[in-house]
Design an enzyme around this catalytic site. Structure first.
Site, PDB file in Angstrom:
ATOM      1  N   SER A  89       0.823  -1.209   0.000  1.00 15.47           N
ATOM      2  CA  SER A  89       0.000   0.000   0.000  1.00 15.47           C
ATOM      3  C   SER A  89       0.858   1.259   0.000  1.00 15.47           C
ATOM      4  O   SER A  89       1.960   1.271   0.570  1.00 15.47           O
ATOM      5  CB  SER A  89      -0.877  -0.020   1.250  1.00 15.47           C
ATOM      6  N   TYR A 115      -1.822  -0.497  10.165  1.00 12.53           N
ATOM      7  CA  TYR A 115      -2.080  -1.013   8.812  1.00 12.53           C
ATOM      8  C   TYR A 115      -0.820  -0.891   7.960  1.00 12.53           C
ATOM      9  O   TYR A 115      -0.372  -1.861   7.338  1.00 12.53           O
ATOM     10  CB  TYR A 115      -3.249  -0.247   8.175  1.00 12.53           C
TER      11      TYR A 115
END
Ligand code: NAD
Length: 334
Positions: free
Chosen positions: A128, A153
């Site tokens: 990501s 995350y």
């Protein structure tokens, strides 16, 4: 024609990728745990589309289920693996950190072990843009330092890159990590800004605009992401052209990382204007401060992607948002 495992096949990107692979004649084995992080019926509806097609089979399975995953790898003779299943979302990682550890760390370990024991030709996995944290230098390059994640995350995604590098080095398994930048489009995720804004504007409810809209995102259209994933799948890293920046001997590691982003950041307020134009309705804006874990800008340097796979995302935001809004109106009949 290959037999490909797509994890997170009922998810937004996994659904679109599976469609594309089936269209080109690949056999797709999809897995998903259909967890209730967002509306399960949307996941089931995506899955129903896939299950109509020849060449698709599905297992409801959790990545973190060690035995179940080992059985799956033993049973199916897989050539390629694309790991898209993960606990996504930055804000939710402050509320439910264990979901990220279970899916993104324990689950990813099971993927790596499966690849190790099954002679997989290539593992492609989702990372990501959030790994860049609050890096000041833009556009973000895969050569930049990403040692300062600002959410759990992001930390789990960076961990995935490191874990994959180690397995690629130890067992000589080709692996490619893809850092996606804010993916949007039809069948998109209900927890993301475009979906939330479209829904609220249509319902004449206020939208939450964080950092008073002073934020930029490199919004990347789903078809461009799928094109990038497919090209990356087909471009199997070789040891001699693998990652060679960190360890001297790592030129022997068949491991690559790419950004998949639109390379053209959009201001949040500009996104809202585009949605307003598509809907013919004005938003009621609730200006709020920055959220913990959020980053002010994402902006992808895609030079490596262009060099190695000959492609860069190119769908204009106005075109992509219109396609999303048309899908939203028809799917929800509004
Ligand atoms: N959409 C984006 O903007 C974006 C940006 C950067 C990275 N990513 C990454 O891309 C991947 C796909 O994202 P998406 O937008 O399609 O998300 P998504 O949530 O729509 O899809 C993920 C799917 O994986 C499934 N899943 C989650 N945990 C699982 C587990 N433990 N076992 C089995 N299935 C599980 C979910 O049920 C879901 O259907 C994720 O790894 C995400 O972190 C997405």
């Amino acid at each position: 024609m290959s037999k490909v495992l797509v994890t997170g096949a009922a998810g937004f990107i996994g659904f679109h990728l599976s469609q594309r692979l089936l269209e080109r004649g690949d056999t797709v084995v999809g897995i998903d745990n259909l967890n209730p992080y967002y509306d399960v019926s949307l996941k089931q509806d995506r899955l129903a589309q896939l299950q109509k097609q020849a060449g698709f089979s599905f297992y409801k399975l959790d990545l973190a289920n060690r035995e179940g995953m080992a059985d799956l790898f033993a049973k199916e003779s897989l050539a390629l693996v694309v790991n898209l299943a993960a606990q996504a979302g930055v804000r939710y990682s402050l509320e439910n950190p264990h979901a990220y550890v279970d899916s993104n760390l324990v689950g990813f370990t099971n993927i790596l072990e499966g690849c190790r024991h099954s002679h997989i030709k290539h593992l492609v996995f989702a990372s990501s843009s959030s790994v860049y944290g609050v890096n000041k230098k833009v556009p973000f390059s895969v050569q930049d330092n990403v040692d300062c994640p600002i959410s759990l995350y992001a930390a789990t995604k960076k961990a995935n890159e490191l874990m994959a590098h180690a397995y690629s080095h130890l067992y000589h398994i080709p692996m490619t990590g893809l850092r996606f930048f804010t993916v949007y489009g039809p069948w998109g995720r209900p927890d993301m800004a475009l979906f939330l804004f479209t829904k609220a504007i249509l319902e004449e409810k206020p939208i939450n605009v964080f950092n008073s809209g002073n934020m930029q995102r490199d919004f990347t259209y789903i078809d461009d992401v799928v094109e990038g994933v497919v090209r990356a799948m087909d471009s199997i890293p070789q040891p001699e052209n693998g990652e060679s920046t960190k360890l001297e001997e790592s030129s022997l590691v068949p491991y690559k990382l790419y950004n998949i982003g639109n390379n053209q950041p959009i201001q949040l307020l500009q996104l809202i204007e585009i949605i307003e134009t598509c809907l013919g309705k004005k938003a009621i804006k609730n200006m709020l401060p920055m959220q913990p874990g959020d980053v002010p800008i994402t902006y992808a340097d895609v030079d490596d992607l262009i060099r190695d796979v000959g492609f860069k995302p190119n769908t204009p935001i106005e075109v992509g948002v219109e396609r999303f809004v048309n899908w939203y109106r028809s799917y929800y009949q509004v």
